[in-house]
Design a protein around this motif. Structure first.
Motif, PDB file in Angstrom:
ATOM      1  N   VAL A 120       0.892  -1.161   0.000  1.00  0.00           N
ATOM      2  CA  VAL A 120       0.000   0.000   0.000  1.00  0.00           C
ATOM      3  C   VAL A 120       0.926   1.205   0.000  1.00  0.00           C
ATOM      4  CG1 VAL A 120      -1.795   1.289   1.195  1.00  0.00           C
ATOM      5  CG2 VAL A 120      -1.783  -1.215   1.306  1.00  0.00           C
ATOM      6  N   ILE A 121       0.789   2.053  -1.014  1.00  0.00           N
ATOM      7  CA  ILE A 121       1.655   3.223  -1.153  1.00  0.00           C
ATOM      8  C   ILE A 121       0.822   4.474  -0.894  1.00  0.00           C
ATOM      9  CG2 ILE A 121       3.187   4.514  -2.692  1.00  0.00           C
ATOM     10  CD1 ILE A 121       3.412   1.834  -4.314  1.00  0.00           C
ATOM     11  N   LEU A 122       1.291   5.289   0.045  1.00  0.00           N
ATOM     12  CA  LEU A 122       0.631   6.551   0.385  1.00  0.00           C
ATOM     13  C   LEU A 122       1.563   7.688  -0.036  1.00  0.00           C
ATOM     14  CD1 LEU A 122      -1.788   7.921   1.777  1.00  0.00           C
ATOM     15  CD2 LEU A 122      -0.503   7.789   3.895  1.00  0.00           C
ATOM     16  N   TYR A 123       1.073   8.557  -0.894  1.00  0.00           N
ATOM     17  CA  TYR A 123       1.882   9.642  -1.437  1.00  0.00           C
ATOM     18  C   TYR A 123       1.716  10.913  -0.601  1.00  0.00           C
ATOM     19  CZ  TYR A 123       2.173   6.477  -5.393  1.00  0.00           C
ATOM     20  OH  TYR A 123       2.392   5.381  -6.176  1.00  0.00           O
ATOM     21  N   PRO A 124       2.695  11.834  -0.680  1.00  0.00           N
ATOM     22  CA  PRO A 124       2.594  13.081   0.080  1.00  0.00           C
ATOM     23  C   PRO A 124       1.355  13.912  -0.261  1.00  0.00           C
ATOM     24  CG  PRO A 124       4.825  12.802  -0.744  1.00  0.00           C
ATOM     25  CD  PRO A 124       3.988  11.718  -1.369  1.00  0.00           C
ATOM     26  N   ASN A 125       0.809  13.750  -1.463  1.00  0.00           N
ATOM     27  CA  ASN A 125      -0.382  14.527  -1.830  1.00  0.00           C
ATOM     28  C   ASN A 125      -1.669  13.933  -1.258  1.00  0.00           C
ATOM     29  OD1 ASN A 125      -0.978  12.313  -3.445  1.00  0.00           O
ATOM     30  ND2 ASN A 125      -0.752  13.396  -5.387  1.00  0.00           N
ATOM     31  N   GLY A 126      -1.569  12.815  -0.524  1.00  0.00           N
ATOM     32  CA  GLY A 126      -2.733  12.222   0.127  1.00  0.00           C
ATOM     33  C   GLY A 126      -3.388  11.102  -0.650  1.00  0.00           C
ATOM     34  N   SER A 127      -2.928  10.814  -1.838  1.00  0.00           N
ATOM     35  CA  SER A 127      -3.503   9.698  -2.603  1.00  0.00           C
ATOM     36  C   SER A 127      -2.797   8.396  -2.221  1.00  0.00           C
ATOM     37  CB  SER A 127      -3.375   9.959  -4.102  1.00  0.00           C
ATOM     38  OG  SER A 127      -2.013   9.993  -4.483  1.00  0.00           O
ATOM     39  N   ARG A 128      -3.443   7.270  -2.523  1.00  0.00           N
ATOM     40  CA  ARG A 128      -2.837   5.982  -2.222  1.00  0.00           C
ATOM     41  C   ARG A 128      -3.151   4.993  -3.336  1.00  0.00           C
ATOM     42  NH1 ARG A 128      -6.512   2.760   2.214  1.00  0.00           N
ATOM     43  NH2 ARG A 128      -8.484   3.197   1.186  1.00  0.00           N
ATOM     44  N   THR A 129      -2.254   4.020  -3.474  1.00  0.00           N
ATOM     45  CA  THR A 129      -2.425   2.954  -4.451  1.00  0.00           C
ATOM     46  C   THR A 129      -2.012   1.643  -3.798  1.00  0.00           C
ATOM     47  OG1 THR A 129      -0.189   3.224  -5.337  1.00  0.00           O
ATOM     48  CG2 THR A 129      -1.947   4.445  -6.438  1.00  0.00           C
ATOM     49  N   ALA A 130      -2.372   0.542  -4.446  1.00  0.00           N
ATOM     50  CA  ALA A 130      -2.014  -0.782  -3.937  1.00  0.00           C
ATOM     51  C   ALA A 130      -1.415  -1.610  -5.069  1.00  0.00           C
ATOM     52  CB  ALA A 130      -3.243  -1.482  -3.372  1.00  0.00           C
ATOM     53  N   THR A 131      -0.561  -2.560  -4.697  1.00  0.00           N
ATOM     54  CA  THR A 131      -0.001  -3.495  -5.664  1.00  0.00           C
ATOM     55  C   THR A 131      -0.261  -4.912  -5.165  1.00  0.00           C
ATOM     56  OG1 THR A 131       2.181  -3.632  -4.623  1.00  0.00           O
ATOM     57  CG2 THR A 131       1.843  -1.872  -6.252  1.00  0.00           C
ATOM     58  N   GLY A 132      -0.016  -5.889  -6.022  1.00  0.00           N
ATOM     59  CA  GLY A 132      -0.213  -7.292  -5.648  1.00  0.00           C
ATOM     60  C   GLY A 132      -1.682  -7.599  -5.478  1.00  0.00           C
ATOM     61  N   SER A 133      -1.978  -8.422  -4.466  1.00  0.00           N
ATOM     62  CA  SER A 133      -3.372  -8.803  -4.231  1.00  0.00           C
ATOM     63  C   SER A 133      -4.032  -7.970  -3.133  1.00  0.00           C
ATOM     64  CB  SER A 133      -3.453 -10.295  -3.879  1.00  0.00           C
ATOM     65  OG  SER A 133      -2.755 -10.539  -2.672  1.00  0.00           O
ATOM     66  N   VAL A 134      -3.477  -6.801  -2.834  1.00  0.00           N
ATOM     67  CA  VAL A 134      -4.057  -5.888  -1.845  1.00  0.00           C
ATOM     68  C   VAL A 134      -5.167  -5.081  -2.508  1.00  0.00           C
ATOM     69  CG1 VAL A 134      -3.615  -3.923  -0.327  1.00  0.00           C
ATOM     70  CG2 VAL A 134      -1.899  -5.729  -0.557  1.00  0.00           C
ATOM     71  N   VAL A 135      -6.316  -4.984  -1.817  1.00  0.00           N
ATOM     72  CA  VAL A 135      -7.455  -4.218  -2.316  1.00  0.00           C
ATOM     73  C   VAL A 135      -7.738  -3.093  -1.322  1.00  0.00           C
ATOM     74  CG1 VAL A 135      -9.901  -4.285  -2.916  1.00  0.00           C
ATOM     75  CG2 VAL A 135      -8.440  -6.266  -3.413  1.00  0.00           C
ATOM     76  N   LEU A 136      -7.715  -1.851  -1.805  1.00  0.00           N
ATOM     77  CA  LEU A 136      -8.005  -0.697  -0.951  1.00  0.00           C
ATOM     78  C   LEU A 136      -9.493  -0.644  -0.648  1.00  0.00           C
ATOM     79  CD1 LEU A 136      -5.800   1.967  -2.760  1.00  0.00           C
ATOM     80  CD2 LEU A 136      -5.220   0.611  -0.736  1.00  0.00           C
ATOM     81  N   ALA A 137      -9.828  -0.294   0.594  1.00  0.00           N
ATOM     82  CA  ALA A 137     -11.230  -0.213   1.008  1.00  0.00           C
ATOM     83  C   ALA A 137     -11.528   1.183   1.535  1.00  0.00           C
ATOM     84  CB  ALA A 137     -11.509  -1.249   2.087  1.00  0.00           C
ATOM     85  N   ASN A 138     -12.704   1.673   1.229  1.00  0.00           N
ATOM     86  CA  ASN A 138     -13.172   2.954   1.760  1.00  0.00           C
ATOM     87  C   ASN A 138     -14.252   2.670   2.791  1.00  0.00           C
ATOM     88  OD1 ASN A 138     -11.515   4.622   0.164  1.00  0.00           O
ATOM     89  ND2 ASN A 138     -12.851   4.270  -1.590  1.00  0.00           N
ATOM     90  N   MET A 139     -13.797   2.367   4.007  1.00  0.00           N
ATOM     91  CA  MET A 139     -14.722   1.987   5.075  1.00  0.00           C
ATOM     92  C   MET A 139     -14.808   3.049   6.162  1.00  0.00           C
ATOM     93  SD  MET A 139     -13.531  -2.004   5.308  1.00  0.00           S
ATOM     94  CE  MET A 139     -14.541  -2.300   6.743  1.00  0.00           C
ATOM     95  N   GLY A 140     -14.431   4.268   5.841  1.00  0.00           N
ATOM     96  CA  GLY A 140     -14.491   5.342   6.824  1.00  0.00           C
ATOM     97  C   GLY A 140     -13.210   5.518   7.626  1.00  0.00           C
ATOM     98  N   TYR A 141     -12.212   4.682   7.402  1.00  0.00           N
ATOM     99  CA  TYR A 141     -10.929   4.838   8.090  1.00  0.00           C
ATOM    100  C   TYR A 141     -10.077   5.813   7.278  1.00  0.00           C
ATOM    101  CZ  TYR A 141     -12.249   0.757  10.808  1.00  0.00           C
ATOM    102  OH  TYR A 141     -12.906  -0.116  11.632  1.00  0.00           O
ATOM    103  N   PRO A 142      -9.657   6.897   7.904  1.00  0.00           N
ATOM    104  CA  PRO A 142      -8.930   7.916   7.139  1.00  0.00           C
ATOM    105  C   PRO A 142      -7.522   7.456   6.748  1.00  0.00           C
ATOM    106  CG  PRO A 142      -8.949   8.478   9.461  1.00  0.00           C
ATOM    107  CD  PRO A 142      -9.821   7.262   9.305  1.00  0.00           C
ATOM    108  N   PHE A 143      -7.031   7.998   5.653  1.00  0.00           N
ATOM    109  CA  PHE A 143      -5.644   7.802   5.261  1.00  0.00           C
ATOM    110  C   PHE A 143      -5.059   9.163   4.943  1.00  0.00           C
ATOM    111  CE2 PHE A 143      -8.394   7.046   1.628  1.00  0.00           C
ATOM    112  CZ  PHE A 143      -7.843   7.811   0.615  1.00  0.00           C
ATOM    113  N   SER A 144      -3.828   9.387   5.387  1.00  0.00           N
ATOM    114  CA  SER A 144      -3.186  10.684   5.167  1.00  0.00           C
ATOM    115  C   SER A 144      -1.687  10.561   5.388  1.00  0.00           C
ATOM    116  CB  SER A 144      -3.748  11.732   6.139  1.00  0.00           C
ATOM    117  OG  SER A 144      -3.403  11.402   7.466  1.00  0.00           O
ATOM    118  N   PRO A 145      -0.936  11.421   4.694  1.00  0.00           N
ATOM    119  CA  PRO A 145       0.502  11.469   4.961  1.00  0.00           C
ATOM    120  C   PRO A 145       0.751  12.138   6.310  1.00  0.00           C
ATOM    121  CG  PRO A 145      -0.107  13.168   3.391  1.00  0.00           C
ATOM    122  CD  PRO A 145      -1.339  12.346   3.646  1.00  0.00           C
ATOM    123  N   ALA A 146       1.909  11.883   6.880  1.00  0.00           N
ATOM    124  CA  ALA A 146       2.281  12.544   8.136  1.00  0.00           C
ATOM    125  C   ALA A 146       2.595  14.006   7.842  1.00  0.00           C
ATOM    126  CB  ALA A 146       3.487  11.860   8.752  1.00  0.00           C
TER     127      ALA A 146
END
Length: 172
Positions: A61-87
């Protein structure tokens, strides 16, 4: 006659004071010394990767400084209300200060239900170095992402994973 003499002395004194004030404001022997930088980790915006599901082989799971994220392999991103953000780090320094950023080593995040995930600190929104532009008390915000390397669901059971990473800010 006395009045004129006092007036001339007063005028000479005023001119001398004005010239002294102008010279003291225009002539500098050297630049003011630099103020040490201060860095605060913004507690309301820590490094968070949000929710995702693991497949049979894992991936990243790759999280970029601009706040976007991507996944590789068999990882599936979910939008379940859990926030994601760069530090977010807030840097305060004199305008024009050169600051370099040095990422710490990869760390293992431990899971609340067992397992561990490797975290690699990513790029900063400013690049590996930047010149401060904000005048204190305003801050220069630096956003830093990262990459999680995860295994399959057996190696990384569902839960919350946490750990501590380091980033060094160097005043040049």
């Amino acid at each position: 006659m006395i009045f004129i003499v006092r007036y001339k002395c007063f005028l000479r004194l005023c001119i001398t004071v004005i010239i002294t004030m102008l010279l003291s404001q225009l002539v500098y022997a050297q630049q003011q010394p630099p103020r040490p930088i201060t860095v605060y980790a913004n507690p309301s915006q820590g490094l968070g990767f949000g929710a995702f599901f693991l497949g049979a082989s894992g991936g990243t799971v790759i999280l970029y400084p601009n706040g976007s994220r991507t996944a590789t392999g068999s990882v599936v991103l979910a939008n379940m209300g859990y926030p994601f953000s760069p530090a977010m780090f807030e840097v305060t320094a004199n305008v024009g200060t050169v600051v370099s950023i040095l990422n710490g080593p990869d760390v293992l995040l431990t899971g609340s239900n067992g397992g561990s995930i490797s975290l690699h600190i990513g790029n900063a929104s400013t690049g590996s170095s930047f010149i401060t532009t904000a005048t204190a008390p305003a801050t220069n915000n630096v956003l830093i992402g990262g990459t999680l390397t995860v295994g399959n669901a057996l190696a990384n059971p569902p839960g919350n994973y946490s750990g501590i990473f380091s980033v060094t800010f160097i005043q040049e």
